[in-house]
Design a protein around this motif. Structure first.
Motif, PDB file in Angstrom:
ATOM      1  N   SER A 108       0.812  -1.213   0.000  1.00 44.00           N
ATOM      2  CA  SER A 108       0.000   0.000   0.000  1.00 44.00           C
ATOM      3  C   SER A 108       0.844   1.261   0.000  1.00 44.00           C
ATOM      4  CB  SER A 108      -0.949  -0.002   1.210  1.00 44.00           C
ATOM      5  OG  SER A 108      -1.839  -1.095   1.131  1.00 44.00           O
ATOM      6  N   ASP A 109       2.049   1.214   0.633  1.00 48.48           N
ATOM      7  CA  ASP A 109       2.924   2.391   0.647  1.00 48.48           C
ATOM      8  C   ASP A 109       3.875   2.421  -0.545  1.00 48.48           C
ATOM      9  OD1 ASP A 109       4.655   0.369   1.267  1.00 48.48           O
ATOM     10  OD2 ASP A 109       5.164   1.102   3.262  1.00 48.48           O
ATOM     11  N   CYS A 110       3.755   1.463  -1.442  1.00 50.30           N
ATOM     12  CA  CYS A 110       4.553   1.372  -2.671  1.00 50.30           C
ATOM     13  C   CYS A 110       6.045   1.186  -2.410  1.00 50.30           C
ATOM     14  CB  CYS A 110       4.344   2.616  -3.553  1.00 50.30           C
ATOM     15  SG  CYS A 110       2.629   2.874  -4.049  1.00 50.30           S
ATOM     16  N   ASN A 111       6.411   0.791  -1.206  1.00 52.66           N
ATOM     17  CA  ASN A 111       7.817   0.545  -0.896  1.00 52.66           C
ATOM     18  C   ASN A 111       8.254  -0.873  -1.229  1.00 52.66           C
ATOM     19  OD1 ASN A 111       8.432   3.126   0.041  1.00 52.66           O
ATOM     20  ND2 ASN A 111       7.655   2.669   2.091  1.00 52.66           N
ATOM     21  N   LEU A 112       7.313  -1.703  -1.648  1.00 45.82           N
ATOM     22  CA  LEU A 112       7.624  -3.074  -2.036  1.00 45.82           C
ATOM     23  C   LEU A 112       6.833  -3.411  -3.291  1.00 45.82           C
ATOM     24  CD1 LEU A 112       8.926  -5.862  -1.483  1.00 45.82           C
ATOM     25  CD2 LEU A 112       6.877  -6.415  -0.128  1.00 45.82           C
ATOM     26  N   MET A 113       7.552  -3.885  -4.312  1.00 48.18           N
ATOM     27  CA  MET A 113       6.914  -4.329  -5.551  1.00 48.18           C
ATOM     28  C   MET A 113       7.452  -5.716  -5.880  1.00 48.18           C
ATOM     29  SD  MET A 113       7.069  -0.765  -7.770  1.00 48.18           S
ATOM     30  CE  MET A 113       6.251  -1.478  -9.190  1.00 48.18           C
ATOM     31  N   VAL A 114       6.532  -6.655  -6.105  1.00 49.54           N
ATOM     32  CA  VAL A 114       6.900  -8.048  -6.375  1.00 49.54           C
ATOM     33  C   VAL A 114       6.278  -8.459  -7.704  1.00 49.54           C
ATOM     34  CG1 VAL A 114       6.840 -10.413  -5.532  1.00 49.54           C
ATOM     35  CG2 VAL A 114       6.933  -8.515  -3.903  1.00 49.54           C
ATOM     36  N   GLN A 115       7.098  -8.992  -8.573  1.00 50.75           N
ATOM     37  CA  GLN A 115       6.614  -9.404  -9.886  1.00 50.75           C
ATOM     38  C   GLN A 115       5.665 -10.597  -9.771  1.00 50.75           C
ATOM     39  OE1 GLN A 115      10.115  -8.259 -12.918  1.00 50.75           O
ATOM     40  NE2 GLN A 115      10.683  -9.868 -11.498  1.00 50.75           N
ATOM     41  N   GLU A 116       4.922 -10.821 -10.835  1.00 54.63           N
ATOM     42  CA  GLU A 116       3.897 -11.867 -10.822  1.00 54.63           C
ATOM     43  C   GLU A 116       4.487 -13.233 -10.517  1.00 54.63           C
ATOM     44  OE1 GLU A 116       0.044 -13.038 -13.616  1.00 54.63           O
ATOM     45  OE2 GLU A 116       1.858 -12.197 -14.538  1.00 54.63           O
ATOM     46  N   ASP A 117       5.752 -13.458 -10.894  1.00 51.55           N
ATOM     47  CA  ASP A 117       6.384 -14.760 -10.651  1.00 51.55           C
ATOM     48  C   ASP A 117       6.980 -14.872  -9.249  1.00 51.55           C
ATOM     49  OD1 ASP A 117       8.533 -13.071 -10.793  1.00 51.55           O
ATOM     50  OD2 ASP A 117       9.478 -14.035 -12.510  1.00 51.55           O
ATOM     51  N   GLY A 118       6.792 -13.838  -8.407  1.00 59.81           N
ATOM     52  CA  GLY A 118       7.277 -13.892  -7.026  1.00 59.81           C
ATOM     53  C   GLY A 118       8.651 -13.274  -6.819  1.00 59.81           C
ATOM     54  N   GLN A 119       9.279 -12.762  -7.879  1.00 57.85           N
ATOM     55  CA  GLN A 119      10.579 -12.125  -7.759  1.00 57.85           C
ATOM     56  C   GLN A 119      10.400 -10.648  -7.364  1.00 57.85           C
ATOM     57  OE1 GLN A 119      13.599 -13.772  -8.132  1.00 57.85           O
ATOM     58  NE2 GLN A 119      12.262 -15.571  -8.237  1.00 57.85           N
ATOM     59  N   VAL A 120      11.206 -10.211  -6.372  1.00 63.29           N
ATOM     60  CA  VAL A 120      11.131  -8.820  -5.941  1.00 63.29           C
ATOM     61  C   VAL A 120      11.643  -7.924  -7.055  1.00 63.29           C
ATOM     62  CG1 VAL A 120      11.945  -7.122  -4.253  1.00 63.29           C
ATOM     63  CG2 VAL A 120      11.400  -9.446  -3.520  1.00 63.29           C
ATOM     64  N   TYR A 121      10.896  -6.869  -7.329  1.00 64.36           N
ATOM     65  CA  TYR A 121      11.277  -5.927  -8.385  1.00 64.36           C
ATOM     66  C   TYR A 121      12.506  -5.146  -7.949  1.00 64.36           C
ATOM     67  CZ  TYR A 121      10.989  -1.998 -11.652  1.00 64.36           C
ATOM     68  OH  TYR A 121      11.269  -1.044 -12.596  1.00 64.36           O
ATOM     69  N   SER A 122      13.628  -5.294  -8.673  1.00 65.33           N
ATOM     70  CA  SER A 122      14.910  -4.716  -8.259  1.00 65.33           C
ATOM     71  C   SER A 122      15.006  -3.221  -8.522  1.00 65.33           C
ATOM     72  CB  SER A 122      16.059  -5.422  -8.987  1.00 65.33           C
ATOM     73  OG  SER A 122      15.915  -5.292 -10.395  1.00 65.33           O
ATOM     74  N   GLY A 123      14.110  -2.668  -9.349  1.00 64.34           N
ATOM     75  CA  GLY A 123      14.181  -1.248  -9.681  1.00 64.34           C
ATOM     76  C   GLY A 123      13.933  -0.333  -8.497  1.00 64.34           C
ATOM     77  N   LEU A 124      13.440  -0.883  -7.391  1.00 63.67           N
ATOM     78  CA  LEU A 124      13.170  -0.047  -6.214  1.00 63.67           C
ATOM     79  C   LEU A 124      14.452   0.397  -5.533  1.00 63.67           C
ATOM     80  CD1 LEU A 124      10.181  -1.908  -4.515  1.00 63.67           C
ATOM     81  CD2 LEU A 124      10.112   0.266  -5.732  1.00 63.67           C
ATOM     82  N   TRP A 125      15.527  -0.371  -5.677  1.00 60.36           N
ATOM     83  CA  TRP A 125      16.753  -0.085  -4.924  1.00 60.36           C
ATOM     84  C   TRP A 125      17.945   0.115  -5.850  1.00 60.36           C
ATOM     85  CZ3 TRP A 125      13.762  -4.523  -3.692  1.00 60.36           C
ATOM     86  CH2 TRP A 125      12.870  -4.323  -2.644  1.00 60.36           C
ATOM     87  N   GLU A 126      17.736   0.769  -6.966  1.00 60.88           N
ATOM     88  CA  GLU A 126      18.829   1.015  -7.898  1.00 60.88           C
ATOM     89  C   GLU A 126      19.813   2.023  -7.294  1.00 60.88           C
ATOM     90  OE1 GLU A 126      19.525   2.161 -12.597  1.00 60.88           O
ATOM     91  OE2 GLU A 126      17.620   2.596 -11.636  1.00 60.88           O
ATOM     92  N   LEU A 127      21.077   1.623  -7.176  1.00 61.65           N
ATOM     93  CA  LEU A 127      22.108   2.485  -6.603  1.00 61.65           C
ATOM     94  C   LEU A 127      22.719   3.360  -7.688  1.00 61.65           C
ATOM     95  CD1 LEU A 127      23.906  -0.059  -4.238  1.00 61.65           C
ATOM     96  CD2 LEU A 127      22.131   1.610  -3.647  1.00 61.65           C
ATOM     97  N   THR A 128      22.921   4.634  -7.378  1.00 60.47           N
ATOM     98  CA  THR A 128      23.507   5.570  -8.324  1.00 60.47           C
ATOM     99  C   THR A 128      24.563   6.423  -7.633  1.00 60.47           C
ATOM    100  OG1 THR A 128      21.806   7.250  -7.884  1.00 60.47           O
ATOM    101  CG2 THR A 128      21.375   5.692  -9.677  1.00 60.47           C
ATOM    102  N   TYR A 129      25.383   7.077  -8.448  1.00 59.61           N
ATOM    103  CA  TYR A 129      26.348   8.027  -7.923  1.00 59.61           C
ATOM    104  C   TYR A 129      26.529   9.140  -8.956  1.00 59.61           C
ATOM    105  CZ  TYR A 129      29.662   5.669 -11.070  1.00 59.61           C
ATOM    106  OH  TYR A 129      30.282   5.145 -12.164  1.00 59.61           O
ATOM    107  N   SER A 130      27.030  10.299  -8.506  1.00 61.31           N
ATOM    108  CA  SER A 130      27.154  11.459  -9.380  1.00 61.31           C
ATOM    109  C   SER A 130      28.610  11.890  -9.503  1.00 61.31           C
ATOM    110  CB  SER A 130      26.309  12.632  -8.851  1.00 61.31           C
ATOM    111  OG  SER A 130      24.942  12.304  -8.850  1.00 61.31           O
ATOM    112  N   VAL A 131      28.995  12.261 -10.719  1.00 63.93           N
ATOM    113  CA  VAL A 131      30.331  12.794 -10.999  1.00 63.93           C
ATOM    114  C   VAL A 131      30.167  14.008 -11.908  1.00 63.93           C
ATOM    115  CG1 VAL A 131      32.598  12.350 -12.002  1.00 63.93           C
ATOM    116  CG2 VAL A 131      31.390  10.519 -10.795  1.00 63.93           C
ATOM    117  N   ASN A 132      30.628  15.160 -11.422  1.00 64.73           N
ATOM    118  CA  ASN A 132      30.528  16.406 -12.197  1.00 64.73           C
ATOM    119  C   ASN A 132      29.106  16.688 -12.660  1.00 64.73           C
ATOM    120  OD1 ASN A 132      33.346  16.799 -12.014  1.00 64.73           O
ATOM    121  ND2 ASN A 132      33.700  15.526 -13.815  1.00 64.73           N
TER     122      ASN A 132
END
Length: 251
Positions: free
Chosen positions: A119-143
């Motif tokens: 309900s809070d959209c902090n967890l998304m699970v695909q139909e096959d039961g795999q957790v959607y990895s796009g929720l925790w994509e790590l990024t970093y910034s340079v210039n």
């Protein structure tokens, strides 16, 4: 200079307190939805709801119309994304309680996600039961350029699917600027500055009373006067910075 500052600074401090108190009163009453360190304020007309803000100097908005969500940042348009609730998409099983809401998200006919979400959209699970990895994509910034962990450039303004889902549910505004703790801190700093200015000689002689026999006969040196001015200016700056910090932080 000393006497001039002693007259001017209390007036400046009073103006600072009054102006920021008015700002806190009005800005603190403006509630929005927080995203990317900005507040999005909703406006509804018919079946269309628009959440508007300003992000990185550009106008930004989420437009929710029927089953579509569109995000605009400056001249860049993301979407429209089509979001369709579908109970059959929920993975069920062990996820039946934590991600019970089924949904399907598409963009230009391409399936982006099908599964369940909390309900809070902090967890998304695909139909096959795999957790959607796009929720925790790590990024970093340079210039000023944002990259993912593989070194590929990432658009920092492109909304994630969880954010799209969150705004699709038309969240109620629950955040605002104008943190009262910083207002109190600024008021305390301003009050201390006025006390130090108004009772400068009294404080000086009180401190001397622990070290000399007749403090009432002592005269402050140039160094003492310079130290007082530094203290007055320091607390004036602290008051201003505290007030400003409270208006920047989202509560």
């Amino acid at each position: 200079m000393y006497d001039r500052l002693k007259k001017i600074l209390p007036i400046v401090l009073i103006v600072i307190v009054v102006v920021f108190s008015i700002l806190y009163f009005f800005i603190g009453r403006q509630y929005g939805v927080e995203y990317q360190d900005a507040l999005y304020f909703p406006a509804t007309e018919g079946d269309t709801t628009v959440y508007s803000a300003k992000v990185d100097g550009q106008p930004a908005s989420f437009t929710i119309q029927g089953s579509t969500v569109t995000y605009d940042w400056g001249d860049t348009v993301y979407g429209p994304y089509t979001i369709r609730k579908d109970p059959t998409a929920a993975p069920g099983g062990e996820w039946s309680r934590s991600a019970p809401n089924g949904v399907e998200i598409t963009l230009d006919g391409q399936l982006l996600f099908r599964g369940g979400y909390s309900s809070d959209c902090n967890l998304m699970v695909q139909e096959d039961g795999q957790v959607y990895s796009g929720l925790w994509e790590l990024t970093y910034s340079v210039n000023g350029v944002t990259y993912d962990m593989d070194g590929n450039p990432v658009d920092p303004h492109k909304p994630s699917l969880s954010i799209l889902l969150s705004f699709f549910q038309l969240p109620e505004p629950d955040a605002h600027r104008g943190n009262p703790i910083f207002w109190v801190l600024g008021l305390v700093c301003a009050g201390l500055a006025v006390v130090f200015i108004r009772f400068d000689d009294a404080i000086f002689r009180f401190n001397l009373s622990f070290r000399v026999k007749y403090p009432e006969d002592a005269e402050p040196s140039d160094w003492e006067l310079l130290s007082r001015i530094f203290g007055w200016l320091l607390f004036t700056v602290l008051a201003f910075v505290s007030f400003m910090a409270g208006l920047i932080i989202i509560s």
